[in-house]
Design an enzyme around this catalytic site. Sequence first.
Site, mmCIF file in Angstrom:
data_model
loop_
_atom_site.group_PDB
_atom_site.id
_atom_site.type_symbol
_atom_site.label_atom_id
_atom_site.label_comp_id
_atom_site.label_asym_id
_atom_site.label_seq_id
_atom_site.Cartn_x
_atom_site.Cartn_y
_atom_site.Cartn_z
ATOM 1 N N ARG A 121 -96.538 4.222 28.714
ATOM 2 C CA ARG A 121 -96.020 4.990 27.562
ATOM 3 C C ARG A 121 -95.277 6.265 27.963
ATOM 4 N NH1 ARG A 121 -101.058 3.270 25.605
ATOM 5 N NH2 ARG A 121 -100.785 1.438 24.289
ATOM 6 N N LYS A 143 -79.941 8.899 28.126
ATOM 7 C CA LYS A 143 -79.762 7.522 27.648
ATOM 8 C C LYS A 143 -80.160 6.580 28.779
ATOM 9 C CE LYS A 143 -76.073 7.817 24.220
ATOM 10 N NZ LYS A 143 -74.678 7.409 23.906
ATOM 11 N N GLU A 185 -64.218 9.569 33.952
ATOM 12 C CA GLU A 185 -65.172 10.274 33.082
ATOM 13 C C GLU A 185 -64.992 11.791 33.212
ATOM 14 O OE1 GLU A 185 -66.947 8.607 30.938
ATOM 15 O OE2 GLU A 185 -67.431 6.636 31.787
ATOM 16 N N LYS A 227 -71.264 18.186 29.289
ATOM 17 C CA LYS A 227 -72.160 17.163 28.728
ATOM 18 C C LYS A 227 -73.477 17.806 28.302
ATOM 19 C CE LYS A 227 -74.051 12.624 28.835
ATOM 20 N NZ LYS A 227 -74.061 11.269 29.332
ATOM 21 N N GLU A 237 -77.143 11.516 19.254
ATOM 22 C CA GLU A 237 -75.830 11.021 18.828
ATOM 23 C C GLU A 237 -75.720 10.848 17.318
ATOM 24 O OE1 GLU A 237 -73.948 8.365 21.710
ATOM 25 O OE2 GLU A 237 -72.969 7.369 20.034
ATOM 26 N N ARG A 241 -72.082 13.999 19.833
ATOM 27 C CA ARG A 241 -72.221 13.267 21.104
ATOM 28 C C ARG A 241 -71.307 12.045 21.156
ATOM 29 N NH1 ARG A 241 -77.697 12.073 24.690
ATOM 30 N NH2 ARG A 241 -76.624 10.863 26.286
ATOM 31 N N ASN A 245 -67.718 9.069 23.731
ATOM 32 C CA ASN A 245 -67.257 7.675 23.749
ATOM 33 C C ASN A 245 -65.736 7.558 23.710
ATOM 34 O OD1 ASN A 245 -69.901 6.718 23.766
ATOM 35 N ND2 ASN A 245 -70.051 6.826 21.532
ATOM 36 N N HIS A 248 -63.931 4.423 24.827
ATOM 37 C CA HIS A 248 -64.922 3.366 25.021
ATOM 38 C C HIS A 248 -64.752 2.172 24.081
ATOM 39 C CE1 HIS A 248 -66.691 6.280 27.668
ATOM 40 N NE2 HIS A 248 -67.716 5.509 27.956
ATOM 41 N N HIS A 252 -64.657 -0.934 26.217
ATOM 42 C CA HIS A 252 -65.687 -1.974 26.171
ATOM 43 C C HIS A 252 -65.068 -3.339 25.873
ATOM 44 C CE1 HIS A 252 -69.222 1.002 25.410
ATOM 45 N NE2 HIS A 252 -69.031 0.780 26.683
ATOM 46 N N HIS A 266 -66.293 -0.136 34.879
ATOM 47 C CA HIS A 266 -66.492 0.580 33.615
ATOM 48 C C HIS A 266 -65.542 1.791 33.504
ATOM 49 C CE1 HIS A 266 -68.452 2.399 30.165
ATOM 50 N NE2 HIS A 266 -68.600 3.515 30.859
HETATM 51 P P1 NAD Z 1 -73.432 1.347 40.129
HETATM 52 O O1 NAD Z 1 -74.743 1.983 39.982
HETATM 53 O O2 NAD Z 1 -73.373 -0.139 40.114
HETATM 54 O O3 NAD Z 1 -72.767 1.880 41.486
HETATM 55 C C1 NAD Z 1 -71.510 1.376 41.885
HETATM 56 C C2 NAD Z 1 -71.547 0.849 43.330
HETATM 57 O O4 NAD Z 1 -71.587 1.951 44.229
HETATM 58 C C3 NAD Z 1 -72.779 0.008 43.654
HETATM 59 O O5 NAD Z 1 -72.376 -1.055 44.474
HETATM 60 C C4 NAD Z 1 -73.665 0.962 44.446
HETATM 61 O O6 NAD Z 1 -74.516 0.278 45.336
HETATM 62 C C5 NAD Z 1 -72.641 1.784 45.172
HETATM 63 N N1 NAD Z 1 -73.041 3.135 45.559
HETATM 64 C C6 NAD Z 1 -73.755 4.036 44.843
HETATM 65 N N2 NAD Z 1 -73.761 5.224 45.452
HETATM 66 C C7 NAD Z 1 -73.079 5.081 46.618
HETATM 67 C C8 NAD Z 1 -72.715 5.958 47.668
HETATM 68 N N3 NAD Z 1 -73.029 7.242 47.639
HETATM 69 N N4 NAD Z 1 -71.994 5.450 48.697
HETATM 70 C C9 NAD Z 1 -71.619 4.138 48.717
HETATM 71 N N5 NAD Z 1 -71.891 3.277 47.734
HETATM 72 C C10 NAD Z 1 -72.615 3.751 46.693
HETATM 73 O O7 NAD Z 1 -72.379 1.822 39.034
HETATM 74 P P2 NAD Z 1 -72.042 3.239 38.359
HETATM 75 O O8 NAD Z 1 -70.584 3.209 38.150
HETATM 76 O O9 NAD Z 1 -72.652 4.370 39.089
HETATM 77 O O10 NAD Z 1 -72.778 3.126 36.959
HETATM 78 C C11 NAD Z 1 -72.432 2.149 36.006
HETATM 79 C C12 NAD Z 1 -73.574 1.981 35.045
HETATM 80 O O11 NAD Z 1 -73.813 3.229 34.384
HETATM 81 C C13 NAD Z 1 -73.294 0.968 33.963
HETATM 82 O O12 NAD Z 1 -74.418 0.121 33.837
HETATM 83 C C14 NAD Z 1 -73.126 1.800 32.704
HETATM 84 O O13 NAD Z 1 -73.539 1.123 31.541
HETATM 85 C C15 NAD Z 1 -74.021 2.972 33.007
HETATM 86 N N6 NAD Z 1 -73.701 4.199 32.264
HETATM 87 C C16 NAD Z 1 -74.722 4.835 31.633
HETATM 88 C C17 NAD Z 1 -74.485 6.018 30.957
HETATM 89 C C18 NAD Z 1 -75.628 6.761 30.314
HETATM 90 O O14 NAD Z 1 -75.389 7.731 29.572
HETATM 91 N N7 NAD Z 1 -76.851 6.383 30.578
HETATM 92 C C19 NAD Z 1 -73.196 6.559 30.920
HETATM 93 C C20 NAD Z 1 -72.169 5.896 31.581
HETATM 94 C C21 NAD Z 1 -72.438 4.704 32.263
HETATM 95 N N1 GLY Z 2 -72.233 8.275 28.125
HETATM 96 C C1 GLY Z 2 -72.289 8.624 26.753
HETATM 97 C C2 GLY Z 2 -73.479 9.442 26.387
HETATM 98 O O1 GLY Z 2 -74.271 9.821 27.221
HETATM 99 O O2 GLY Z 2 -73.639 9.727 25.240
#
Ligand code: NAD
Ligand code: GLY
Length: 364
Positions: A121, A143, A185, A227, A237, A241, A245, A248, A252, A266
């Site tokens: 929890r 998030k 971003e 942010k 949101e 917030r 997007n 997006h 998306h 992305h």
């Molecule tokens: P990811 O975590 O897949 O990382 C991208 C690639 O980089 C992977 O292959 C990883 O192994 C590699 N990597 C990571 N750090 C590294 C480093 N320092 N050196 C070499 N390689 C490295 O992708 P991402 O772009 O970081 O994140 C995408 C995800 O984030 C999506 O699932 C998306 O939905 C999510 N997201 C969430 C939010 C939120 O508010 N929670 C916001 C935006 C995106």
């Molecule tokens: N990435 C969008 C949010 O955190 O609201």
Amino acid sequence: MSERITVSLGERSYDILVGAGLVTEAGKLLAPLARGPMPVVTDANVAKLHLTALLEVLKQARLDARPIVLEPGEGTKSFRGLEMLCTELLAAGVDRGGLVVAFGGGVIGDLTGFAAGILKRGIDFAQIPTTLLAQVDSSVGGKTAINTVEGKNLVGVFHQPKIVLVDTGVLSTLPRRELLAGYAEVAKYGALGDAAFFAWLEANGAKALAGDADAIVDAVAHSCRMKADIVARDEREAGERALLNLGHTFGHALEAATGYSDRLLHGEGVALGMALAFRLSVKLGLCPGQDAERFTRHLKAVGLPVEIVDIPGPRPTVGALLEHMAHDKKVKDGKLTFVLVRGIGQAFVTSDIPREAVREVLEK
Ligand code: NAD
Ligand code: GLY
């Protein structure tokens, strides 16, 4: 020297620290938050490059770090990945009062945050983001989510971290394409609410992307500050917030139409989506054409895609894109919600957009 930014959320407030080489201070910074075994969740790519250094400083601080290494890639953000991680976290003996560390990109941060949010929890967690995208966006704001066959990020909770440690030094190993995807971003913050920051990026963005230590810390810290302020005002949101997007709704749809494959990351979808949001804003007479051109020019100059034809492989059809938009999480009462702009730094949310205008922008 690191920059400290506070996300002000009452008793759930926390700090984001941004600096080059900050991982070396992780032991000292995490020790006051931890008790008992400390699972460190990462993926195999990050583990190969950076895990030994992190484990060493945690050991020096007498922390009982237990590495959990997952498969890299979006597929890990799934029910299966969640189940595997929860099993590993329980085996590591983590308890309430303990701390779970997410050490990786957005995939690791989103999955680990979700697991920490539901396990027993709710267990505290810390974010040590290692991609530019995670450093400026996904590690901040609480998030967390996994994907399902129905779509991305549909199962999750809001669970704020206890601390975010952003070491810009780890970006030196990030592939250029991933770095650029994160930069989309960064540029988004300028576009949505800070024209002066956008002008700073035009002058310094390429330097930051080339690894200039001061420029990248400044770019990341400014993005996190923006942010943090937005999240503090609108954690769930209910309004503002949603500005995060920007790009997006189009983005998306493009990601979905390209099968969430490596044809379009992305951040690349967000870059293209923002370019389209600017064009739609111009078409509707809301934004001067020169702002749209200026914004798009900068994204293109650093190497981001700004046209649908920039996506490799078969071009997504307009019909398919409109269909994907109709199923977007942001559709309310059958109306598409868009973040549009009155100019660089002046974004707003609207759901009053004629479908025909969207079609015409996509057709162009
Ligand atoms: P990811 O975590 O897949 O990382 C991208 C690639 O980089 C992977 O292959 C990883 O192994 C590699 N990597 C990571 N750090 C590294 C480093 N320092 N050196 C070499 N390689 C490295 O992708 P991402 O772009 O970081 O994140 C995408 C995800 O984030 C999506 O699932 C998306 O939905 C999510 N997201 C969430 C939010 C939120 O508010 N929670 C916001 C935006 C995106
Ligand atoms: N990435 C969008 C949010 O955190 O609201």
